[in-house]
Design a protein around this motif. Structure first.
Motif, mmCIF file in Angstrom:
data_model
loop_
_atom_site.group_PDB
_atom_site.id
_atom_site.type_symbol
_atom_site.label_atom_id
_atom_site.label_comp_id
_atom_site.label_asym_id
_atom_site.label_seq_id
_atom_site.Cartn_x
_atom_site.Cartn_y
_atom_site.Cartn_z
ATOM 1 N N VAL A 190 0.779 -0.805 -0.257
ATOM 2 C CA VAL A 190 -0.096 -0.124 -0.042
ATOM 3 C C VAL A 190 0.895 1.075 0.096
ATOM 4 O O VAL A 190 1.663 1.389 0.773
ATOM 5 N N CYS A 191 0.751 2.156 -0.938
ATOM 6 C CA CYS A 191 1.495 3.470 -1.022
ATOM 7 C C CYS A 191 0.520 4.271 0.025
ATOM 8 O O CYS A 191 -0.503 4.544 -0.039
ATOM 9 N N VAL A 192 1.501 4.744 1.064
ATOM 10 C CA VAL A 192 0.698 5.913 2.126
ATOM 11 C C VAL A 192 1.036 7.102 1.799
ATOM 12 O O VAL A 192 0.581 7.939 3.035
ATOM 13 N N GLN A 193 1.659 7.533 0.961
ATOM 14 C CA GLN A 193 1.781 9.012 0.582
ATOM 15 C C GLN A 193 0.723 9.367 -0.363
ATOM 16 O O GLN A 193 0.511 9.126 -1.478
ATOM 17 N N PRO A 194 -0.091 10.623 0.221
ATOM 18 C CA PRO A 194 -1.331 10.580 -0.569
ATOM 19 C C PRO A 194 -0.884 11.535 -1.970
ATOM 20 O O PRO A 194 -1.759 11.367 -2.811
ATOM 21 N N ASP A 195 -0.002 12.331 -2.053
ATOM 22 C CA ASP A 195 0.439 12.817 -3.249
ATOM 23 C C ASP A 195 1.920 12.173 -3.908
ATOM 24 O O ASP A 195 2.636 13.013 -4.601
ATOM 25 N N TYR A 196 1.882 10.773 -3.544
ATOM 26 C CA TYR A 196 2.947 10.294 -4.292
ATOM 27 C C TYR A 196 3.044 10.285 -5.833
ATOM 28 O O TYR A 196 4.246 10.357 -6.320
ATOM 29 N N VAL A 197 1.883 10.315 -6.589
ATOM 30 C CA VAL A 197 2.064 10.465 -8.076
ATOM 31 C C VAL A 197 2.815 11.547 -8.333
ATOM 32 O O VAL A 197 3.370 11.490 -9.570
ATOM 33 N N HIS A 198 2.582 12.739 -7.757
ATOM 34 C CA HIS A 198 3.484 14.090 -8.057
ATOM 35 C C HIS A 198 4.498 14.174 -7.583
ATOM 36 O O HIS A 198 5.346 15.214 -7.375
ATOM 37 N N ARG A 199 5.202 13.126 -6.523
ATOM 38 C CA ARG A 199 6.673 13.040 -6.010
ATOM 39 C C ARG A 199 6.634 14.229 -4.684
ATOM 40 O O ARG A 199 7.520 14.762 -4.526
ATOM 41 N N ARG A 200 5.347 14.419 -4.319
ATOM 42 C CA ARG A 200 5.333 15.464 -3.173
ATOM 43 C C ARG A 200 5.150 14.595 -1.979
ATOM 44 O O ARG A 200 4.048 13.979 -1.706
ATOM 45 N N MET A 201 6.169 14.511 -1.199
ATOM 46 C CA MET A 201 6.202 13.675 -0.052
ATOM 47 C C MET A 201 6.006 14.514 1.440
ATOM 48 O O MET A 201 6.586 15.483 1.750
ATOM 49 N N ALA A 202 5.221 13.823 2.108
ATOM 50 C CA ALA A 202 5.372 14.243 3.713
ATOM 51 C C ALA A 202 6.697 13.470 4.423
ATOM 52 O O ALA A 202 6.440 12.369 4.546
ATOM 53 N N ARG A 203 7.345 14.493 4.745
ATOM 54 C CA ARG A 203 8.867 14.069 5.137
ATOM 55 C C ARG A 203 8.944 14.114 6.821
ATOM 56 O O ARG A 203 8.331 14.878 7.138
ATOM 57 N N GLY A 204 9.975 13.447 7.311
ATOM 58 C CA GLY A 204 10.143 13.210 8.869
ATOM 59 C C GLY A 204 9.249 12.499 9.494
ATOM 60 O O GLY A 204 8.777 11.639 9.034
ATOM 61 N N ALA A 205 9.714 12.330 10.732
ATOM 62 C CA ALA A 205 8.994 11.356 11.665
ATOM 63 C C ALA A 205 7.477 11.654 11.726
ATOM 64 O O ALA A 205 7.002 12.556 11.134
ATOM 65 N N LEU A 206 6.917 10.334 11.977
ATOM 66 C CA LEU A 206 5.578 10.232 11.929
ATOM 67 C C LEU A 206 4.908 9.938 13.640
ATOM 68 O O LEU A 206 5.035 8.718 13.797
ATOM 69 N N PRO A 207 4.904 10.968 14.191
ATOM 70 C CA PRO A 207 4.486 10.693 15.556
ATOM 71 C C PRO A 207 3.027 10.112 15.640
ATOM 72 O O PRO A 207 2.291 10.396 14.816
ATOM 73 N N GLU A 208 2.549 9.387 16.698
ATOM 74 C CA GLU A 208 1.406 9.113 17.022
ATOM 75 C C GLU A 208 0.192 10.176 16.792
ATOM 76 O O GLU A 208 0.480 11.482 17.168
ATOM 77 N N GLY A 209 -0.900 9.776 15.822
ATOM 78 C CA GLY A 209 -1.842 10.777 15.386
ATOM 79 C C GLY A 209 -1.717 11.309 14.129
ATOM 80 O O GLY A 209 -2.592 12.044 13.545
ATOM 81 N N HIS A 210 -0.434 11.187 13.645
ATOM 82 C CA HIS A 210 -0.134 11.824 12.116
ATOM 83 C C HIS A 210 -1.019 10.884 11.278
ATOM 84 O O HIS A 210 -1.325 9.504 11.326
ATOM 85 N N PRO A 211 -1.743 11.579 10.089
ATOM 86 C CA PRO A 211 -2.550 10.958 9.185
ATOM 87 C C PRO A 211 -2.040 9.745 8.528
ATOM 88 O O PRO A 211 -2.657 8.707 8.237
ATOM 89 N N ILE A 212 -0.483 9.635 8.311
ATOM 90 C CA ILE A 212 0.061 8.537 7.354
ATOM 91 C C ILE A 212 0.170 7.506 8.315
ATOM 92 O O ILE A 212 -0.053 6.260 8.075
ATOM 93 N N ARG A 213 0.478 7.611 9.777
ATOM 94 C CA ARG A 213 0.168 6.688 10.577
ATOM 95 C C ARG A 213 -0.870 5.802 10.766
ATOM 96 O O ARG A 213 -1.022 4.756 10.676
ATOM 97 N N GLY A 214 -1.979 6.800 10.622
ATOM 98 C CA GLY A 214 -3.246 6.146 10.875
ATOM 99 C C GLY A 214 -3.518 5.450 9.599
ATOM 100 O O GLY A 214 -4.384 4.009 9.508
ATOM 101 N N THR A 215 -3.155 5.784 8.422
ATOM 102 C CA THR A 215 -3.405 5.123 7.073
ATOM 103 C C THR A 215 -2.713 3.786 7.202
ATOM 104 O O THR A 215 -3.054 2.846 6.716
#
Length: 320
Positions: free
Chosen positions: A105-130
């Motif tokens: 599963v790709c968990v980066q919402p804007d992966y197609v455009h190569r725009r990434m959410a970078r850095g640590a993913l603390p509890e509660g981060h949307p990507i962590r929820g995904t």
């Protein structure tokens, strides 16, 4: 291709596809990967819940359908947060064995455009929820607490500039672990692995990064159970035609005995594009893109392994 033809009749609609090819002289195994989006394959699998065709039966397919049922509807959180998934089929056993889907599963919402959410993913981060929701759906149940804790530590320690790209349960390969794929500058890979307690040597990691030194970042493949498992992979992003990185990269792999000149030539010959091709069943031309990625895999006690992933992408061809 003879092995793949019956497999394609068992698959839903695919957005793109690729192959996994080993590059050393003796390797003959080639695996198949297909890309699904909510509209390409996702809706089709979602409609199969409770009425699975026999060619897509079993608990692993049930997990994919459960994921798609929550992913395909346009208003769902997963629809917005996971742009695509890949179904990989390992051809490591002779017919009549039917390979089962290894789902990523790709968990980066804007992966197609190569725009990434970078850095640590603390509890509660949307990507962590995904991640949590995707793994629960694919497994048809909760993650083991020790695996969840180990994954959380991996997310907490992602360095500045690093990004979690994909997650995949390894159940199709008979193991209870989770595959993570991250992107980060190569100079930060060892420090990240060291903080996580990876049971390997720094020299092995530095050797794996060496062929990719001309890339701004590498992709890091980890398997996580109650901690990091010893196997690790390092690869490069998409290689396009006339890439300046290609000669150095393949020269090093050939010098190390990990790739033959013939297989290098095959990968290079694959790269290219066709601007306007009218595909069967379509009324307007498509653009066909042939790219590839490369990966090195380290397993303790075994030689380093090089793999290529020739990819085939189809896009609408817009013209005046």
């Amino acid at each position: 291709m003879a092995r793949f033809k019956p497999l394609t009749h068992r698959l839903p609609s695919l957005r793109n596809f690729s192959f996994e090819c080993r590059l050393d002289a003796e390797a003959r195994q080639v695996d198949f990967l297909g890309t699904l989006t909510p509209a390409w394959g996702g809706e089709e699998l979602a409609r199969e819940r409770g009425a699975a065709p026999p060619e897509r039966s079993g608990p692993l397919w049930d997990g994919v359908r459960a994921f798609c049922a929550e992913w395909a509807p346009e208003g769902s959180p997963l629809h917005a947060r996971a742009p695509c998934i890949w179904l990989e089929f390992d051809h490591d056993r002779p017919a009549p064995h039917e390979p089962q889907p290894f789902t990523t599963v790709c968990v980066q919402p804007d992966y197609v455009h190569r725009r990434m959410a970078r850095g640590a993913l603390p509890e509660g981060h949307p990507i962590r929820g995904t991640v949590w929701r995707s793994l629960e759906l694919l497994a048809q149940g909760s993650l083991e607490p020790e695996i969840r804790r180990a994954l959380a530590r991996c997310f907490d320690e992602i360095p500045t500039g690093g990004a979690l790209l994909h997650v995949a349960p390894t159940y199709a390969r008979g193991t209870r672990s989770i595959r993570l794929v991250l992107a980060m500058p190569s100079r930060k890979v060892w420090a990240y692995l060291s903080r996580l307690g990876w049971p390997g040597r720094r020299a092995d990691v530095e050797r794996m990064c060496e062929p990719f030194q001309s890339s701004s970042e590498v992709e890091l493949y980890l398997d996580v159970a109650d901690g990091l498992l010893p196997s690790v992979g390092i690869g490069t992003g998409l290689l396009e035609p006339d890439e300046p990185r290609i000669p150095l990269l393949f020269d090093r792999l050939i010098a190390w005995g990990l790739c033959t000149p013939e297989k290098r030539d095959g990968v290079v010959a694959w790269l290219g594009e066709d601007a306007r091709v009218l595909l069967p069943g379509l009324r307007v031309p498509s653009q066909l893109l042939r790219w590839a990625t490369l990966k090195l895999v380290h397993r303790p006690g075994r030689p380093l392994e090089a793999k290529a992933y020739p990819e085939f992408h189809v896009r609408p061809a817009f013209f005046d």
